[in-house]
Design a protein around this motif. Structure first.
Motif, PDB file in Angstrom:
ATOM      1  N   LYS A  89       0.893  -1.234  -0.011  1.00  0.00           N
ATOM      2  CA  LYS A  89       0.253   0.062  -0.176  1.00  0.00           C
ATOM      3  C   LYS A  89       0.775   1.172  -0.011  1.00  0.00           C
ATOM      4  CE  LYS A  89      -3.792   2.287   2.368  1.00  0.00           C
ATOM      5  NZ  LYS A  89      -4.964   2.088   3.549  1.00  0.00           N
ATOM      6  N   LEU A  90       1.845   1.283   0.670  1.00  0.00           N
ATOM      7  CA  LEU A  90       2.924   2.381   0.814  1.00  0.00           C
ATOM      8  C   LEU A  90       3.668   2.692  -0.661  1.00  0.00           C
ATOM      9  CD1 LEU A  90       4.381   4.543   2.281  1.00  0.00           C
ATOM     10  CD2 LEU A  90       5.955   2.720   2.897  1.00  0.00           C
ATOM     11  N   TYR A  91       3.781   1.355  -1.158  1.00  0.00           N
ATOM     12  CA  TYR A  91       4.457   1.582  -2.591  1.00  0.00           C
ATOM     13  C   TYR A  91       3.315   2.286  -3.452  1.00  0.00           C
ATOM     14  CZ  TYR A  91       6.248   1.007  -7.234  1.00  0.00           C
ATOM     15  OH  TYR A  91       6.708   0.926  -8.553  1.00  0.00           O
ATOM     16  N   GLU A 112      13.429   1.068   6.535  1.00  0.00           N
ATOM     17  CA  GLU A 112      12.118   0.939   6.718  1.00  0.00           C
ATOM     18  C   GLU A 112      11.134   1.904   7.106  1.00  0.00           C
ATOM     19  OE1 GLU A 112      10.977  -1.791   5.583  1.00  0.00           O
ATOM     20  OE2 GLU A 112      11.729  -3.632   6.407  1.00  0.00           O
ATOM     21  N   PRO A 113       9.840   1.956   6.570  1.00  0.00           N
ATOM     22  CA  PRO A 113       9.169   0.832   5.828  1.00  0.00           C
ATOM     23  C   PRO A 113       9.529   0.900   4.366  1.00  0.00           C
ATOM     24  CG  PRO A 113       7.686   2.668   6.268  1.00  0.00           C
ATOM     25  CD  PRO A 113       8.948   3.155   6.861  1.00  0.00           C
ATOM     26  N   GLU A 114      10.283   2.117   3.607  1.00  0.00           N
ATOM     27  CA  GLU A 114      10.216   2.443   2.219  1.00  0.00           C
ATOM     28  C   GLU A 114      11.209   1.024   1.827  1.00  0.00           C
ATOM     29  OE1 GLU A 114      11.709   5.929   1.122  1.00  0.00           O
ATOM     30  OE2 GLU A 114       9.789   7.080   1.571  1.00  0.00           O
ATOM     31  N   LEU A 115      11.875   0.600   2.568  1.00  0.00           N
ATOM     32  CA  LEU A 115      12.994  -0.314   2.001  1.00  0.00           C
ATOM     33  C   LEU A 115      12.075  -1.472   1.581  1.00  0.00           C
ATOM     34  CD1 LEU A 115      15.640  -1.630   1.693  1.00  0.00           C
ATOM     35  CD2 LEU A 115      15.598  -2.533   3.903  1.00  0.00           C
ATOM     36  N   SER A 116      11.125  -1.968   2.301  1.00  0.00           N
ATOM     37  CA  SER A 116      10.306  -3.144   1.999  1.00  0.00           C
ATOM     38  C   SER A 116       9.291  -2.669   1.024  1.00  0.00           C
ATOM     39  CB  SER A 116       9.552  -3.770   3.150  1.00  0.00           C
ATOM     40  OG  SER A 116      10.454  -4.376   4.128  1.00  0.00           O
ATOM     41  N   ALA A 117       8.990  -1.608   0.916  1.00  0.00           N
ATOM     42  CA  ALA A 117       7.739  -0.850   0.072  1.00  0.00           C
ATOM     43  C   ALA A 117       8.437  -0.888  -1.404  1.00  0.00           C
ATOM     44  CB  ALA A 117       7.247   0.440   0.291  1.00  0.00           C
ATOM     45  N   PHE A 118       9.759  -0.945  -1.398  1.00  0.00           N
ATOM     46  CA  PHE A 118      10.188  -0.965  -2.638  1.00  0.00           C
ATOM     47  C   PHE A 118      10.552  -2.245  -3.281  1.00  0.00           C
ATOM     48  CE2 PHE A 118      12.077   3.418  -2.033  1.00  0.00           C
ATOM     49  CZ  PHE A 118      11.492   3.924  -3.264  1.00  0.00           C
TER      50      PHE A 118
END
Length: 313
Positions: A89-91, A112-118
């Motif tokens: 959802k963040l991505y 995180e949390p962008e790391l996992s979102a990417f």
């Protein structure tokens, strides 16, 4: 027994119950197997204790009348639920709108949390950027393996030995519909024939992966040692022989097969339908007590193109 769904046993096609050495109770249990009733339901429906149901099923499995329950590989534990929805959802709501170059740049240094979102980015360049991020670890590798959809991105991930060796990453890659055949060969080519056959019949992987696995199994079978060939034939009750149609076996493999006593109806049935079965093996099967007691098995073997001349008279 599978940890995901209860075992619902059913008789294998072509099973001749009258030709099997069953007690009346075992025959009664066999008559109640419909493929939709689990062990608890069988116990309730027959009035027999769960222990007696299990004992009867164990006997039926040993005779090849019922296929054993599928189990997860010990080295590949069941995947646990991951908070992938939050990262996806963040991505989709924030990161997807960025230009490709900016996404790749941010992925190299993301936390995180962008790391996992990417990990949900569809571009292989972003995956490559993630791999350059020192914070990128197994949790993210498993997300990429499960959700990335380009062969080049998956190849880049699997090029890292530490990730390719992880059971969770390998499991996710096998389930990914974009897994390249070359990568499948690299991941699974060194496995034993029995493990390769499990992939061929797995319902957890896409059809194109099963097709590639069939070709891999055929290629490996042609060069495998005799004892490994015998192992996959016996432990799959001959089910693998359909995939191996047209492939011959050497004298050592035939000799090992001829040195066995056969008590599985399904195994004999599958060998009888295997055109490459050598004459010595067909003759050996005809001498088995299981076959001598079963008119249907005798007929199948007599019809085999490599059946000895005398039994056909």
């Amino acid at each position: 027994m599978s940890e995901r769904t209860p075992w619902k046993p059913v008789l294998n096609p072509g099973t001749d119950l009258l030709g099997l050495p069953l007690t009346p109770e075992e025959g009664f249990v066999a008559s109640r197997l419909d493929g939709v009733t689990d062990l608890h339901g069988l116990s309730v429906g027959t009035g027999l204790s769960p222990e007696r149901i299990e004992a009867a099923l164990e006997k039926l499995v040993s005779l090849g009348a019922v296929s054993p329950p599928e189990v997860l590989d010990e080295e590949e534990p069941a995947a646990k639920d991951e908070p992938a929805g939050v990262h996806r959802k963040l991505y989709e709501t924030t990161l997807h709108q960025l230009a490709a170059e900016e996404r790749a740049g941010r992925a190299r240094a993301a936390e995180e949390p962008e790391l996992s979102a990417f990990c949900f980015d569809p571009l292989p360049a972003v995956v490559q950027a993630l791999l350059e991020n020192p914070r990128f670890a197994l949790a993210q590798a498993r997300l990429v393996a499960a959700h990335h959809r380009t062969p080049s991105g998956l190849e880049a991930l699997a090029a890292r030995a530490a990730f390719a060796a992880d059971a969770g990453v390998r499991r996710a890659l096998l389930r990914n519909p974009q897994l390249p055949a070359a990568l499948l060969r690299r991941l699974h080519g060194g496995r034993r024939l029995l493990e390769q056959h499990k992939l061929v019949v797995s319902r957890d992987v896409p059809e194109q992966t099963r097709r590639a696995a069939r070709e891999l199994l055929r290629s490996r079978f042609a060069t495998a040692e005799a004892d490994e060939r015998v192992e996959v034939i016996l432990k799959t009750e001959g089910r693998c022989l359909t995939v191996l149609a047209g492939l011959p076996i050497d004298g050592k493999t035939a000799a090992l097969l001829c040195g066995r006593t056969y008590t599985s109806t399904l195994l004999v049935q599958n060998i009888s339908r295997w055109a490459a079965a050598p004459p010595a093996l067909i003759a050996h099967l005809m001498k088995q007590e299981l076959v001598r007691r079963s008119a249907s098995l005798k007929l199948l073997l007599h019809r085999h193109p490599n059946a000895p001349t005398e039994p056909r008279r």
